[in-house]
Design a protein around this motif. Structure first.
Motif, mmCIF file in Angstrom:
data_model
loop_
_atom_site.group_PDB
_atom_site.id
_atom_site.type_symbol
_atom_site.label_atom_id
_atom_site.label_comp_id
_atom_site.label_asym_id
_atom_site.label_seq_id
_atom_site.Cartn_x
_atom_site.Cartn_y
_atom_site.Cartn_z
ATOM 1 N N ILE A 83 -81.824 -7.830 3.735
ATOM 2 C CA ILE A 83 -82.685 -9.017 3.648
ATOM 3 C C ILE A 83 -84.006 -8.686 2.965
ATOM 4 O O ILE A 83 -84.474 -9.412 2.069
ATOM 5 N N THR A 84 -84.606 -7.579 3.366
ATOM 6 C CA THR A 84 -85.910 -7.202 2.810
ATOM 7 C C THR A 84 -85.797 -6.883 1.329
ATOM 8 O O THR A 84 -86.622 -7.328 0.515
ATOM 9 N N VAL A 144 -93.124 -6.443 1.193
ATOM 10 C CA VAL A 144 -92.327 -7.460 1.872
ATOM 11 C C VAL A 144 -92.198 -7.015 3.321
ATOM 12 O O VAL A 144 -91.856 -5.865 3.589
ATOM 13 N N HIS A 145 -92.490 -7.921 4.254
ATOM 14 C CA HIS A 145 -92.378 -7.566 5.673
ATOM 15 C C HIS A 145 -91.848 -8.759 6.451
ATOM 16 O O HIS A 145 -91.841 -9.895 5.957
ATOM 17 N N THR A 146 -91.395 -8.504 7.666
ATOM 18 C CA THR A 146 -90.729 -9.536 8.456
ATOM 19 C C THR A 146 -91.341 -9.642 9.852
ATOM 20 O O THR A 146 -92.135 -8.810 10.269
ATOM 21 N N ASP A 147 -90.907 -10.665 10.552
ATOM 22 C CA ASP A 147 -91.235 -10.816 11.964
ATOM 23 C C ASP A 147 -90.371 -9.839 12.775
ATOM 24 O O ASP A 147 -89.458 -9.189 12.247
ATOM 25 N N LEU A 148 -90.659 -9.737 14.073
ATOM 26 C CA LEU A 148 -89.902 -8.873 14.980
ATOM 27 C C LEU A 148 -89.593 -9.626 16.265
ATOM 28 O O LEU A 148 -90.310 -10.568 16.627
ATOM 29 N N LYS A 193 -87.889 -14.380 9.319
ATOM 30 C CA LYS A 193 -86.754 -13.897 10.117
ATOM 31 C C LYS A 193 -87.072 -12.535 10.752
ATOM 32 O O LYS A 193 -87.463 -11.599 10.049
ATOM 33 N N PRO A 194 -86.874 -12.372 12.062
ATOM 34 C CA PRO A 194 -87.038 -11.045 12.679
ATOM 35 C C PRO A 194 -85.919 -10.101 12.239
ATOM 36 O O PRO A 194 -84.758 -10.504 12.164
ATOM 37 N N THR A 195 -86.275 -8.854 11.955
ATOM 38 C CA THR A 195 -85.265 -7.868 11.556
ATOM 39 C C THR A 195 -85.287 -6.615 12.432
ATOM 40 O O THR A 195 -84.527 -5.682 12.192
#
Length: 322
Positions: free
Chosen positions: A110-111, A129-133, A214-216
């Motif tokens: 995804i990232t 690029v970073h995501t939620d958790l 989106k959390p990853t």
């Protein structure tokens, strides 16, 4: 076309309890063209035993850097691995991994997909690029479905002004491109954490920070967390304040000092590499340099340049103590 090679950097210290779960979650990723570099900071438990087991089992995928160098903190350990990755490997992208979380199986995929999409629009540009958790306890029970909501973080607050006072990028979710990591020449002692400093350098050098909702990651909370999730709801904040007001105030003052020391280090860094730097950032940094040690002028600077981002509680904390 060859698939991009992802370098995953993991700093470990006395992580035997959860390390196996984390390494297995990386091995189970849907995207497979990665290498995991691990540096241990002098563990006294069975951490090295588990790492060596995986290195022997997956010699082309997992590498333990054994140099007997001890740093005493995750920030310096990550900086050490980062420097080795830059010098000895040719990664297309770099990610950071804690030792005690669990990566969801499509985290890298995804990232990377989003990174490649963004790079088409912003070529030769530093990008994060970073995501939620998802926040979980030791047994992986869900505490919160969103780290951002739990900590009252707005990931869109990623301008240089906002990032001076608060980090909105979580290291274990971030991917950075080569154009950025080639411009991180060092991590100063004043840097609060490797991810915060990386975000500051990204935006200072005309870069872009892209959040993915989106959390990853399952972000595990336990008694040995070096850093962790803090509930910033009004009720939770008031409980902490009433339980120990002196400690709460002292912590805020200490963080304010660290924030200003990091800002001074950034001023030096930006001026040292002014040829890479956005002119607006250079002007902002120059203005801050003249005002950072004067409490009144510093607060006026924060207001004028919209540095006080986030929830009302966070804004007040920054204004009063930073």
């Amino acid at each position: 076309m060859n698939e991009p090679l992802i370098g995953i950097l993991m700093a470990t210290y006395n992580g035997e309890k959860f390390l196996k779960d984390q390494i297995e979650s990386i091995l189970n990723q849907s995207y497979s063209n990665w290498m995991l570099l691990i540096h241990d900071d002098g563990s006294e438990d069975e951490t090295l035993f588990f790492i060596r087991h995986y290195c022997n089992k997956y010699p082309d995928k997992i590498i333990l850097i054994e140099d007997n160098i001890k740093h005493g903190c995750p920030k310096k350990n990550f900086a050490h691995i980062f420097n080795i990755a830059k010098l000895k490997f040719d990664f297309d992208y770099i990610m950071f991994s804690d030792q005690d979380d669990i990566w969801l199986e499509d985290k890298i995929e995804i990232t990377l997909r989003n990174m490649l999409k963004i790079e088409k629009h912003y070529q030769n540009t530093p990008i994060i690029v970073h995501t939620d958790l998802k926040i979980v306890d030791s047994y992986l029970n869900i505490i919160s479905d969103s780290f951002w909501k739990y900590q009252r973080i707005n990931p869109c607050n990623n301008s240089i002004s906002c990032l001076l006072l608060e980090n909105t990028v979580t290291g274990c979710t971030m991917m950075i491109n080569k154009f950025l990591y080639e411009r991180i020449f060092y991590f100063p002692d004043e840097a609060i954490m490797h991810d915060w400093w990386t975000a500051l350098i990204c935006v200072s050098f005309k870069g872009h920070i892209i959040p993915i909702e989106k959390p990853t990651v399952l972000y595990r909370q336990h008694e040995k967390n070096d850093t962790g999730a803090i509930d910033y709801s009004a009720s939770a904040f008031l409980k902490r304040l009433m339980r120990n007001p002196i400690k709460s105030m002292d912590n805020a003052i200490k963080m304010g000092i660290k924030v200003r020391m990091q800002a001074k280090a950034l001023i030096k860094y930006v001026k040292e590499y002014a040829n890479y730097t956005d002119i607006n950032t250079l002007e902002l940094i120059s203005s801050l340099e003249n005002q950072i040690d004067n409490q009144l002028q510093r607060k006026i600077f924060y207001l004028k340049n919209k540095c006080l981002c986030g929830s009302f509680i966070k804004k007040m904390k920054k204004f009063l103590f930073y």
